[in-house]
Design a protein around this motif. Structure first.
Motif, mmCIF file in Angstrom:
data_model
loop_
_atom_site.group_PDB
_atom_site.id
_atom_site.type_symbol
_atom_site.label_atom_id
_atom_site.label_comp_id
_atom_site.label_asym_id
_atom_site.label_seq_id
_atom_site.Cartn_x
_atom_site.Cartn_y
_atom_site.Cartn_z
ATOM 1 N N ASN A 1 0.817 -1.214 0.000
ATOM 2 C CA ASN A 1 0.000 0.000 0.000
ATOM 3 C C ASN A 1 0.852 1.265 0.000
ATOM 4 O O ASN A 1 0.462 2.273 -0.587
ATOM 5 C CB ASN A 1 -0.945 -0.012 1.203
ATOM 6 C CG ASN A 1 -2.164 -0.868 0.980
ATOM 7 O OD1 ASN A 1 -3.142 -0.442 0.381
ATOM 8 N ND2 ASN A 1 -2.104 -2.115 1.429
ATOM 9 N N LEU A 2 2.020 1.210 0.641
ATOM 10 C CA LEU A 2 2.958 2.334 0.557
ATOM 11 C C LEU A 2 3.415 2.551 -0.883
ATOM 12 O O LEU A 2 3.557 3.689 -1.334
ATOM 13 C CB LEU A 2 4.169 2.078 1.450
ATOM 14 C CG LEU A 2 4.102 2.550 2.905
ATOM 15 C CD1 LEU A 2 5.413 2.233 3.606
ATOM 16 C CD2 LEU A 2 3.811 4.040 3.010
ATOM 17 N N SER A 3 3.630 1.459 -1.603
ATOM 18 C CA SER A 3 4.026 1.555 -3.008
ATOM 19 C C SER A 3 2.910 2.157 -3.847
ATOM 20 O O SER A 3 3.171 2.975 -4.745
ATOM 21 C CB SER A 3 4.394 0.167 -3.552
ATOM 22 O OG SER A 3 5.550 -0.332 -2.929
ATOM 23 N N ILE A 4 1.678 1.780 -3.569
ATOM 24 C CA ILE A 4 0.526 2.341 -4.288
ATOM 25 C C ILE A 4 0.422 3.843 -4.040
ATOM 26 O O ILE A 4 0.182 4.635 -4.959
ATOM 27 C CB ILE A 4 -0.770 1.625 -3.864
ATOM 28 C CG1 ILE A 4 -0.756 0.174 -4.346
ATOM 29 C CG2 ILE A 4 -1.995 2.355 -4.409
ATOM 30 C CD1 ILE A 4 -1.881 -0.678 -3.785
ATOM 31 N N VAL A 5 0.622 4.246 -2.787
ATOM 32 C CA VAL A 5 0.574 5.675 -2.432
ATOM 33 C C VAL A 5 1.698 6.431 -3.135
ATOM 34 O O VAL A 5 1.489 7.534 -3.661
ATOM 35 C CB VAL A 5 0.686 5.853 -0.902
ATOM 36 C CG1 VAL A 5 0.899 7.323 -0.538
ATOM 37 C CG2 VAL A 5 -0.570 5.326 -0.221
ATOM 38 N N ASP A 6 2.895 5.839 -3.172
ATOM 39 C CA ASP A 6 4.037 6.471 -3.830
ATOM 40 C C ASP A 6 3.796 6.614 -5.326
ATOM 41 O O ASP A 6 4.126 7.648 -5.937
ATOM 42 C CB ASP A 6 5.299 5.659 -3.565
ATOM 43 C CG ASP A 6 6.568 6.430 -3.908
ATOM 44 O OD1 ASP A 6 6.553 7.671 -3.803
ATOM 45 O OD2 ASP A 6 7.577 5.794 -4.270
ATOM 46 N N LEU A 7 3.215 5.584 -5.942
ATOM 47 C CA LEU A 7 2.859 5.651 -7.361
ATOM 48 C C LEU A 7 1.849 6.764 -7.629
ATOM 49 O O LEU A 7 1.984 7.526 -8.595
ATOM 50 C CB LEU A 7 2.280 4.307 -7.822
ATOM 51 C CG LEU A 7 3.268 3.165 -8.076
ATOM 52 C CD1 LEU A 7 2.520 1.860 -8.293
ATOM 53 C CD2 LEU A 7 4.135 3.468 -9.290
ATOM 54 N N SER A 8 0.856 6.867 -6.770
ATOM 55 C CA SER A 8 -0.183 7.893 -6.932
ATOM 56 C C SER A 8 0.397 9.286 -6.788
ATOM 57 O O SER A 8 0.105 10.184 -7.589
ATOM 58 C CB SER A 8 -1.286 7.689 -5.887
ATOM 59 O OG SER A 8 -1.840 6.403 -5.970
ATOM 60 N N SER A 9 1.232 9.466 -5.764
ATOM 61 C CA SER A 9 1.846 10.772 -5.503
ATOM 62 C C SER A 9 2.732 11.212 -6.669
ATOM 63 O O SER A 9 2.690 12.370 -7.093
ATOM 64 C CB SER A 9 2.661 10.708 -4.211
ATOM 65 O OG SER A 9 3.326 11.927 -3.968
ATOM 66 N N SER A 10 3.533 10.289 -7.188
ATOM 67 C CA SER A 10 4.440 10.616 -8.296
ATOM 68 C C SER A 10 3.675 10.903 -9.577
ATOM 69 O O SER A 10 3.987 11.850 -10.297
ATOM 70 C CB SER A 10 5.420 9.459 -8.528
ATOM 71 O OG SER A 10 6.155 9.177 -7.364
ATOM 72 N N THR A 11 2.668 10.084 -9.846
ATOM 73 C CA THR A 11 1.906 10.234 -11.088
ATOM 74 C C THR A 11 1.112 11.522 -11.104
ATOM 75 O O THR A 11 1.080 12.234 -12.119
ATOM 76 C CB THR A 11 0.958 9.031 -11.282
ATOM 77 O OG1 THR A 11 1.716 7.831 -11.317
ATOM 78 C CG2 THR A 11 0.173 9.165 -12.580
ATOM 79 N N ILE A 12 0.482 11.875 -9.987
ATOM 80 C CA ILE A 12 -0.375 13.067 -9.950
ATOM 81 C C ILE A 12 0.433 14.350 -10.111
ATOM 82 O O ILE A 12 -0.083 15.363 -10.574
ATOM 83 C CB ILE A 12 -1.204 13.112 -8.643
ATOM 84 C CG1 ILE A 12 -2.389 14.072 -8.795
ATOM 85 C CG2 ILE A 12 -0.349 13.496 -7.449
ATOM 86 C CD1 ILE A 12 -3.402 13.659 -9.814
#
Length: 237
Positions: free
Chosen positions: A67-78
């Motif tokens: 879930n930390l990886s998902i959050v990091d992906l979301s933060s970077s992509t946005i």
């Protein structure tokens, strides 16, 4: 707050200035941002794939890590997707609603990350301080509930500030001096009174985003350190 209506502009879109306006550096920064984004995507996707494919990693710790990886992906992509699109298309404009949405998601991911780290510290506390009951307490249902609460709190804690921003329509300029839509650069160009919003951001940043996760993490590790110090043998420690 500006009283001269001549200098006030009602905007429906913003012009994002970007990282640099020097033509010679545009290609260099595009390659640099692209490499950072690809490394971030590659690293996090690799983590997610490994956790999904290896059944030995289907544990609470790796569930939180995923879930930390998902959050990091979301933060970077946005944040970085718009930077890359600006370099490719040359279009630096973003609609007002899209700008507010980007700020909302980015601010939410900051809360998600800190809260999930707090949940991971609780998982460590149970594993070390209650090893015999760990698998009974930290079951699939509790893990899912903890992550769901982290996501919910992350989304809720920025609702008030973003709702307040939706009432800001008068600005000195349409140019946003940043490489993505962020709250501070937007507040610098608004003609609205930002004192109440600044107070809300301070309360949100200190209490919800920082203080609560810090206290939860700190308490967990105090118990962990205390439990380790009580172990007499070096092998046990």
């Amino acid at each position: 707050m500006f009283s001269d209506s001549f200098n006030q502009t009602t905007v429906t879109f913003f012009f994002i200035k970007g990282i640099t306006d020097i033509p010679e550096l545009q290609t260099v920064f595009f390659i640099l941002v692209l490499l950072i984004y690809l490394v971030t995507i590659g690293g996090n996707v690799t983590i997610l794939l490994l956790i999904c494919l290896d059944h030995h990693l289907h544990t609470p710790m790796y569930f939180f890590l995923a879930n930390l990886s998902i959050v990091d992906l979301s933060s970077s992509t946005i944040t970085l997707h718009k930077v890359l699109l600006m370099y490719i298309t040359g279009d630096h404009t973003v609609s007002y609603l899209a700008c507010i949405t980007q700020m909302y998601i980015f601010a939410s991911t900051l809360g998600h990350e800190l809260l999930i780290l707090a949940a991971m510290s609780y998982d460590c506390y149970l594993a070390i301080c209650n090893p015999l009951r760990y698998h009974v307490i930290m079951n699939c249902r509790l893990c899912t509930l903890l992550v769901a609460v982290c996501y919910l709190m992350g989304f809720v804690q920025v609702l008030a500030t973003n709702h307040h921003l939706l009432n800001f329509h008068l600005f000195i300029t349409k140019e946003l001096n940043h490489f993505f839509c962020d709250m501070v650069p937007l507040m610098k160009i608004t003609c609205n009174d930002t004192s109440f919003l600044e107070m809300m951001i301070l309360i949100q940043g200190l209490f919800f985003v920082t203080l609560i996760p810090f206290i939860l993490t700190f308490i967990s590790y105090i118990f962990i350190i205390s439990a380790i110090l009580k172990i007499h043998s070096s092998t046990g420690k």
